[in-house]
Write a protein that holds these residues in place. Structure first.
Motif, PDB file in Angstrom:
ATOM      1  N   VAL A 143       0.866  -1.186   0.000  1.00 57.98           N
ATOM      2  CA  VAL A 143       0.000   0.000   0.000  1.00 57.98           C
ATOM      3  C   VAL A 143       0.896   1.228   0.000  1.00 57.98           C
ATOM      4  O   VAL A 143       1.653   1.452   0.944  1.00 57.98           O
ATOM      5  N   ILE A 144       0.816   2.026  -1.063  1.00 55.36           N
ATOM      6  CA  ILE A 144       1.777   3.129  -1.191  1.00 55.36           C
ATOM      7  C   ILE A 144       1.211   4.483  -0.769  1.00 55.36           C
ATOM      8  O   ILE A 144       1.967   5.449  -0.640  1.00 55.36           O
ATOM      9  N   GLY A 145      -0.101   4.572  -0.557  1.00 56.27           N
ATOM     10  CA  GLY A 145      -0.644   5.856  -0.154  1.00 56.27           C
ATOM     11  C   GLY A 145      -2.154   5.863  -0.168  1.00 56.27           C
ATOM     12  O   GLY A 145      -2.806   4.854  -0.507  1.00 56.27           O
ATOM     13  N   VAL A 146      -2.717   7.013   0.203  1.00 53.98           N
ATOM     14  CA  VAL A 146      -4.165   7.195   0.284  1.00 53.98           C
ATOM     15  C   VAL A 146      -4.547   8.421  -0.541  1.00 53.98           C
ATOM     16  O   VAL A 146      -3.898   9.464  -0.450  1.00 53.98           O
ATOM     17  N   GLY A 147      -5.594   8.282  -1.354  1.00 51.15           N
ATOM     18  CA  GLY A 147      -6.145   9.410  -2.099  1.00 51.15           C
ATOM     19  C   GLY A 147      -7.579   9.643  -1.685  1.00 51.15           C
ATOM     20  O   GLY A 147      -8.354   8.688  -1.586  1.00 51.15           O
ATOM     21  N   LEU A 148      -7.940  10.873  -1.407  1.00 55.54           N
ATOM     22  CA  LEU A 148      -9.299  11.194  -0.969  1.00 55.54           C
ATOM     23  C   LEU A 148      -9.955  12.156  -1.948  1.00 55.54           C
ATOM     24  O   LEU A 148      -9.390  13.207  -2.277  1.00 55.54           O
ATOM     25  N   ALA A 149     -11.147  11.793  -2.414  1.00 62.96           N
ATOM     26  CA  ALA A 149     -11.943  12.626  -3.309  1.00 62.96           C
ATOM     27  C   ALA A 149     -13.060  13.253  -2.480  1.00 62.96           C
ATOM     28  O   ALA A 149     -14.015  12.575  -2.092  1.00 62.96           O
ATOM     29  N   VAL A 150     -12.926  14.544  -2.191  1.00 62.77           N
ATOM     30  CA  VAL A 150     -13.817  15.233  -1.265  1.00 62.77           C
ATOM     31  C   VAL A 150     -14.732  16.197  -2.022  1.00 62.77           C
ATOM     32  O   VAL A 150     -14.252  16.975  -2.854  1.00 62.77           O
ATOM     33  N   PRO A 151     -16.031  16.189  -1.733  1.00 59.88           N
ATOM     34  CA  PRO A 151     -16.957  17.099  -2.406  1.00 59.88           C
ATOM     35  C   PRO A 151     -16.900  18.502  -1.803  1.00 59.88           C
ATOM     36  O   PRO A 151     -17.748  18.881  -0.991  1.00 59.88           O
ATOM     37  N   GLY A 152     -15.870  19.249  -2.172  1.00 60.38           N
ATOM     38  CA  GLY A 152     -15.730  20.591  -1.640  1.00 60.38           C
ATOM     39  C   GLY A 152     -14.512  21.286  -2.209  1.00 60.38           C
ATOM     40  O   GLY A 152     -13.855  20.780  -3.122  1.00 60.38           O
ATOM     41  N   LEU A 153     -14.200  22.440  -1.668  1.00 60.76           N
ATOM     42  CA  LEU A 153     -13.056  23.220  -2.111  1.00 60.76           C
ATOM     43  C   LEU A 153     -11.806  22.721  -1.395  1.00 60.76           C
ATOM     44  O   LEU A 153     -11.706  22.823  -0.165  1.00 60.76           O
ATOM     45  N   VAL A 154     -10.876  22.183  -2.165  1.00 62.90           N
ATOM     46  CA  VAL A 154      -9.644  21.639  -1.608  1.00 62.90           C
ATOM     47  C   VAL A 154      -8.476  22.488  -2.095  1.00 62.90           C
ATOM     48  O   VAL A 154      -8.270  22.624  -3.300  1.00 62.90           O
ATOM     49  N   ARG A 155      -7.734  23.065  -1.167  1.00 65.88           N
ATOM     50  CA  ARG A 155      -6.608  23.922  -1.535  1.00 65.88           C
ATOM     51  C   ARG A 155      -5.502  23.084  -2.168  1.00 65.88           C
ATOM     52  O   ARG A 155      -5.039  22.101  -1.586  1.00 65.88           O
ATOM     53  N   ALA A 156      -5.061  23.496  -3.329  1.00 70.30           N
ATOM     54  CA  ALA A 156      -4.160  22.671  -4.126  1.00 70.30           C
ATOM     55  C   ALA A 156      -2.807  22.460  -3.476  1.00 70.30           C
ATOM     56  O   ALA A 156      -2.238  21.373  -3.554  1.00 70.30           O
ATOM     57  N   ASP A 157      -2.260  23.481  -2.817  1.00 70.97           N
ATOM     58  CA  ASP A 157      -0.876  23.367  -2.374  1.00 70.97           C
ATOM     59  C   ASP A 157      -0.682  22.497  -1.136  1.00 70.97           C
ATOM     60  O   ASP A 157       0.400  21.938  -0.930  1.00 70.97           O
ATOM     61  N   ASP A 158      -1.716  22.333  -0.301  1.00 72.07           N
ATOM     62  CA  ASP A 158      -1.526  21.528   0.911  1.00 72.07           C
ATOM     63  C   ASP A 158      -2.673  20.568   1.211  1.00 72.07           C
ATOM     64  O   ASP A 158      -2.656  19.882   2.233  1.00 72.07           O
ATOM     65  N   LEU A 160      -5.656  21.142   2.153  1.00 69.29           N
ATOM     66  CA  LEU A 160      -6.609  21.567   3.178  1.00 69.29           C
ATOM     67  C   LEU A 160      -8.007  21.688   2.565  1.00 69.29           C
ATOM     68  O   LEU A 160      -8.173  22.306   1.518  1.00 69.29           O
ATOM     69  N   VAL A 161      -8.992  21.103   3.216  1.00 68.89           N
ATOM     70  CA  VAL A 161     -10.377  21.249   2.746  1.00 68.89           C
ATOM     71  C   VAL A 161     -10.893  22.575   3.297  1.00 68.89           C
ATOM     72  O   VAL A 161     -11.264  22.687   4.469  1.00 68.89           O
ATOM     73  N   ARG A 170     -14.960  22.708   7.369  1.00 66.99           N
ATOM     74  CA  ARG A 170     -14.356  24.006   7.064  1.00 66.99           C
ATOM     75  C   ARG A 170     -12.920  24.009   7.594  1.00 66.99           C
ATOM     76  O   ARG A 170     -12.689  23.683   8.764  1.00 66.99           O
ATOM     77  N   ASP A 171     -11.977  24.342   6.709  1.00 66.90           N
ATOM     78  CA  ASP A 171     -10.554  24.357   7.065  1.00 66.90           C
ATOM     79  C   ASP A 171     -10.142  23.063   7.758  1.00 66.90           C
ATOM     80  O   ASP A 171      -9.496  23.064   8.813  1.00 66.90           O
TER      81      ASP A 171
END
Length: 386
Positions: A143-158, A160-161, A170-171
């Motif tokens: 298992v090399i990692g986890v990816g989460l698909a969240v229905p909201g605004l996700v800040r690209a650089d870190d 953060l939802v 929120r945040d």
């Protein structure tokens, strides 16, 4: 660390990445085919393939016995035992799966929620699934990692939802929470952005340079864009929030939410209500609608199609895509009469802008967000297998 992109080591790493990327995207390929696709010589391809085998990222299989042209060439295939954990938290359920580097889904679960799931609960659910599956279907897997698909605004650089309004997040430092709970690297992205990534690489939008994707989920409608072959995220990663636009509704009888946005009018909840269902997954809702001959079901589908067409026509006018892909419940709305939807879009778009546009439903079905989330988790190993 110094930049080694121009050194022999840097070139070697790029070639490893190129080979792994090809079999990841295309599936098993013979070494002869890889030689042709990369332009590298046979011995170099053999060496690179051997390294990827040693790294556990690919498998070398015997030559295809049906290929009788030329010298038999071993086949290089991505490993299904290298997996990413893909997660899609929603207002009614959390769906989690283990997706292999070969694109296969080794195990998948949908956990229905009695209330809104919190970021902390999401992290705990992921950690529990990994622990359980490690003693079962994922025994011996990497298992090399986890990816989460969240229905909201996700800040690209870190990751953060910033805001997932329907989940009431929120945040939320979801990436940090999941990493702490699992000990694995995590990547968080907007669900529709990851959906368009999956459909562009593996599904209905494969090979298409300019496309618009709309995702219909329990939380509402989101979107993703590919322009000139590149994903468009915007300045902070928030591009594509089509569901928050206010479409023109020419017929007042079609309006259900005064002053509402697109996702208030074109809504999964309205489809569930008209077929008498509560919290169900996408295939169950689609099957119920397909089986229904009730006039109220057809009337609601037609109403949602008319409003959706207006929103899509606006997107066509702005972006001039050659393809529109619809996923989730929007695929169900469209599939009932795909030609009628396209006609409505063309009728409302500027002359010429929609001449070549196609409308398709997502080819990856209910797996699209999970495959997109896994792809985000695979990004680092694909970029630098060594």
């Amino acid at each position: 660390m110094s930049d080694r992109t121009g050194t022999f080591d840097g070139v070697h790493r790029r070639n490893l990445s190129r080979l792994l990327g090809l079999v990841h995207l295309e599936g098993p390929l013979s070494r002869a085919r890889l030689t042709a696709l990369t332009g590298l010589n046979r011995s170099t391809v053999a060496t690179l393939a051997g390294e990827l085998v040693d790294l556990g990222l690919v498998e070398e299989r015997p030559p295809d016995p049906t290929n009788r042209v030329g010298r038999p060439s071993p086949v290089i295939a991505p490993s299904g035992r290298v997996v990413a954990i893909a997660v899609n938290p929603e207002v009614d359920a959390v769906t989690i799966a283990a997706v292999g580097l070969d694109g296969g889904i080794a195990v998948r679960e949908r956990l229905d929620m009695a209330g809104l799931v919190t970021p902390d609960e999401t992290a705990a659910i992921v950690a529990d699934a990994i622990a359980r599956w490690g003693a079962g279907p994922l025994a011996g897997a990497r298992v090399i990692g986890v990816g989460l698909a969240v229905p909201g605004l996700v800040r690209a650089d870190d990751g953060l939802v910033r805001l997932a309004p329907h989940l009431e997040w929120r945040d939320a430092p979801v990436r940090a929470l999941v990493e702490a709970a699992t000990g694995l690297p995590a990547v968080v992205g907007n669900d529709a952005t990851l959906g368009v990534l999956a459909e562009h690489l593996f599904g209905a939008g494969r090979g298409v340079e300019d496309l618009v994707y709309l995702n219909g989920g329990a939380s509402g409608i989101g979107g993703g864009l590919v322009v000139a072959g590149q994903l468009v995220g915007g300045a902070s990663g928030y591009a594509g929030e089509f569901g928050q636009n206010r479409p023109g509704i020419p017929d007042p009888a079609d309006r259900r939410a005064a002053g509402g946005v697109l996702e208030d009018e074109v809504a999964r909840a309205r489809l569930l209500a008209v077929v008498g269902l509560d919290h169900v997954d996408e295939p169950t809702l689609a099957a119920a609608i397909a089986a229904s001959e009730a006039p109220e079901v057809e009337a609601e589908l037609a109403r949602q199609r008319r409003i959706l067409a207006t929103a899509l026509a606006n997107a066509v006018n702005v972006l001039n895509p050659s393809l529109i892909v619809l996923g989730g419940f929007l695929a169900t709305v469209a599939a009932r009469d795909l030609e009628a939807l396209r006609d409505l879009v063309v009728a409302q778009a500027m002359p010429g802008a929609a001449d070549q546009v196609e409308v398709r439903v997502a080819a990856l079905g209910e797996d699209r967000l999970l495959i997109g989330a896994a792809e985000a988790a695979f990004a680092d190993v694909l970029a630098d297998p060594a």
